[in-house]
Design a protein around this motif. Structure first.
Motif, PDB file in Angstrom:
ATOM      1  N   LYS A  65       0.842  -1.201   0.000  1.00  0.00           N
ATOM      2  CA  LYS A  65       0.000   0.000   0.000  1.00  0.00           C
ATOM      3  C   LYS A  65       0.876   1.250   0.000  1.00  0.00           C
ATOM      4  O   LYS A  65       1.856   1.334   0.726  1.00  0.00           O
ATOM      5  N   PHE A  66       0.506   2.198  -0.829  1.00  0.00           N
ATOM      6  CA  PHE A  66       1.187   3.482  -0.932  1.00  0.00           C
ATOM      7  C   PHE A  66       2.702   3.327  -1.108  1.00  0.00           C
ATOM      8  O   PHE A  66       3.493   3.928  -0.367  1.00  0.00           O
ATOM      9  N   PRO A  67       3.142   2.529  -2.090  1.00  0.00           N
ATOM     10  CA  PRO A  67       4.582   2.354  -2.279  1.00  0.00           C
ATOM     11  C   PRO A  67       5.256   3.643  -2.740  1.00  0.00           C
ATOM     12  O   PRO A  67       4.650   4.459  -3.449  1.00  0.00           O
ATOM     13  N   VAL A  68       6.499   3.783  -2.322  1.00  0.00           N
ATOM     14  CA  VAL A  68       7.315   4.926  -2.759  1.00  0.00           C
ATOM     15  C   VAL A  68       8.235   4.427  -3.871  1.00  0.00           C
ATOM     16  O   VAL A  68       8.957   3.439  -3.699  1.00  0.00           O
ATOM     17  N   VAL A  69       8.191   5.104  -5.006  1.00  0.00           N
ATOM     18  CA  VAL A  69       8.931   4.680  -6.199  1.00  0.00           C
ATOM     19  C   VAL A  69       9.792   5.840  -6.685  1.00  0.00           C
ATOM     20  O   VAL A  69       9.329   6.990  -6.720  1.00  0.00           O
ATOM     21  N   VAL A  70      11.030   5.538  -7.069  1.00  0.00           N
ATOM     22  CA  VAL A  70      11.935   6.549  -7.623  1.00  0.00           C
ATOM     23  C   VAL A  70      12.391   6.095  -9.003  1.00  0.00           C
ATOM     24  O   VAL A  70      12.874   4.968  -9.167  1.00  0.00           O
ATOM     25  N   ASP A  71      12.241   6.974  -9.995  1.00  0.00           N
ATOM     26  CA  ASP A  71      12.690   6.718 -11.365  1.00  0.00           C
ATOM     27  C   ASP A  71      13.889   7.614 -11.647  1.00  0.00           C
ATOM     28  O   ASP A  71      13.738   8.836 -11.763  1.00  0.00           O
ATOM     29  N   LEU A  72      15.071   7.003 -11.735  1.00  0.00           N
ATOM     30  CA  LEU A  72      16.300   7.749 -12.013  1.00  0.00           C
ATOM     31  C   LEU A  72      16.507   7.871 -13.517  1.00  0.00           C
ATOM     32  O   LEU A  72      16.246   6.931 -14.259  1.00  0.00           O
ATOM     33  N   CYS A  73      17.003   9.015 -13.989  1.00  0.00           N
ATOM     34  CA  CYS A  73      17.217   9.254 -15.425  1.00  0.00           C
ATOM     35  C   CYS A  73      15.890   9.098 -16.164  1.00  0.00           C
ATOM     36  O   CYS A  73      15.769   8.348 -17.127  1.00  0.00           O
ATOM     37  N   THR A  74      14.894   9.862 -15.749  1.00  0.00           N
ATOM     38  CA  THR A  74      13.514   9.639 -16.201  1.00  0.00           C
ATOM     39  C   THR A  74      13.272   9.953 -17.668  1.00  0.00           C
ATOM     40  O   THR A  74      12.354   9.411 -18.275  1.00  0.00           O
ATOM     41  N   GLY A  75      14.082  10.844 -18.283  1.00  0.00           N
ATOM     42  CA  GLY A  75      13.878  11.153 -19.708  1.00  0.00           C
ATOM     43  C   GLY A  75      12.500  11.719 -19.958  1.00  0.00           C
ATOM     44  O   GLY A  75      12.105  12.730 -19.381  1.00  0.00           O
TER      45      GLY A  75
END
Length: 287
Positions: free
Chosen positions: A113-123
Motif C-alpha cells: 500500500k502506498f509504495p514509494v517509487v523513484v525513477d532515475l534518469c527519467t527522460g
C-alpha cells in the motif's frame, strides 16, 4: 475516386522499409497506416479499402521512416505499459524492451500500500508515469539532469493528470549527487533506472545516432559510469525488501550484476533477458 486495398499499401510500405534496413518493417508499416487512419493497429483488417489520399499520406510517412527517422517521432508518441507519452527531438525514445523492467517493478510492489517509487534518469517520464497509472496510490519521484528531457517529462506528466492519473514528483538533479533525495533514504520500495549505458564509440542505428540525444545513450567507463551512480543511489534509498531494476547494454550481462553484488546490502541479484534473449536488465532486493 477509386478506392484501393489497404493491404497492398501496407505490403508496399513493408517492402520499402525492409530495403531501407528498418528493423521491424511490417510493424512500422502497420503503425503508420493506423496513425494515418486514426484507428488502433488491431483494427486495420476492418478497413479493406481506402481513398488515394490515405495511400499518399501513408507513402509520405514511409518515405520519412525509410530515411531512418524514428517511427515515434513521426507518429509523435511511444508506448509503455498501458500508457503513451509524447516524444520528439531532444528526448530519448522509450524502447519496447523496457516494458519487461516495468513489469518486474510493478510485480514487486503488488500488494504494497502506498509504495514509494523513484525513477532515475527519467527522460520522457515514461517509467514514472506508467507506474503512477498502474498504481494510483504510489508516491512516484522522477529525476533527470537534462532540461530538454525534463520539459518533455513535464509535458507528459500534465497530459497524464488531464487523463485522470495521479501526479508524479518531478525533479532536476544529478544522480551522481549523494545527497539527492536524501530525505527518502531507507524509505523507497522501488528504484527504476534506464540510464545512458551504451559504451562510447559503439556503432548504433541511424535512429539512435541521428535523433536520440547522445548524452542519453552513451556513457563513459565502458557504458558503466551512470549505472554505478544508480546502484549507489539505490543502496541508500531502498528500504528492507525494496527492489532495484536497472537496464543495461547487452554486453553488460556479467559486469552490471557484479557491480550490484559488490554492494553487500543488495541481495538476490538477477540478470534478465530482453525480448530477443539478450542480457538487458538487472534486479536486486535490499537485504
Amino acid at each position: 475516386m477509386n478506392r484501393q486495398p489497404l493491404r497492398l499499401a501496407i505490403l508496399e510500405a513493408t517492402r520499402i522499409l525492409e530495403r531501407a534496413g528498418v528493423a521491424s518493417p511490417r510493424t512500422d508499416a502497420e503503425l503508420i497506416a493506423a496513425h494515418v487512419l486514426g484507428v488502433e493497429r488491431g483494427r486495420l483488417p476492418l478497413v479493406p479499402l481506402v481513398d488515394p489520399t490515405v495511400i499518399d499520406a501513408i507513402g509520405q510517412f514511409v518515405t520519412q521512416r525509410a530515411k531512418r527517422v524514428p517511427l515515434q517521432h513521426l507518429i509523435g508518441w511511444a508506448a509503455m505499459g498501458d500508457i503513451t507519452v509524447d516524444v520528439g527531438a531532444g528526448v530519448f525514445v522509450p524502447r519496447p524492451e523496457t516494458e519487461l523492467l516495468l513489469e518486474w517493478g510493478l510485480k514487486l510492489i503488488d500488494g504494497r500500500k502506498f509504495p514509494v517509487v523513484v525513477d532515475l534518469c527519467t527522460g520522457s517520464g515514461v517509467l514514472a508515469l506508467a507506474v503512477a497509472h498502474a498504481r494510483p496510490d504510489a508516491v512516484v519521484y522522477a529525476v533527470d539532469i537534462d532540461s530538454n528531457a525534463l520539459a518533455w517529462a513535464r509535458h507528459n506528466a500534465e497530459a497524464r493528470i488531464a487523463a485522470g492519473d495521479t501526479a508524479i514528483r518531478l525533479y532536476s538533479g544529478d544522480i551522481a549527487d549523494g545527497s539527492m533525495f536524501a530525505e527518502l533514504d531507507g524509505l523507497v520500495d522501488l528504484v527504476l533506472c534506464n540510464p545512458p549505458y551504451v559504451p562510447e564509440g559503439t556503432p548504433v542505428p541511424p535512429e539512435v545516432s541521428d535523433h536520440d540525444p547522445a548524452h542519453a545513450v552513451f556513457a563513459p567507463e565502458g557504458g558503466l559510469a551512470v549505472i554505478r551512480y544508480a546502484i549507489d543511489a539505490a543502496a541508500r534509498l531502498l528500504r528492507r525488501g525494496g527492489g532495484l531494476a536497472i537496464e543495461h547494454d547487452d554486453t553488460h550481462g556479467t559486469a552490471v550484476p557484479e557491480l550490484v553484488r559488490a554492494r553487500r546490502v543488495l541481495t538476490d541479484v538477477q540478470d534478465h533477458p530482453d525480448l530477443t534473449g539478450r542480457p538487458r536488465f538487472v534486479t536486486a532486493l535490499r537485504g
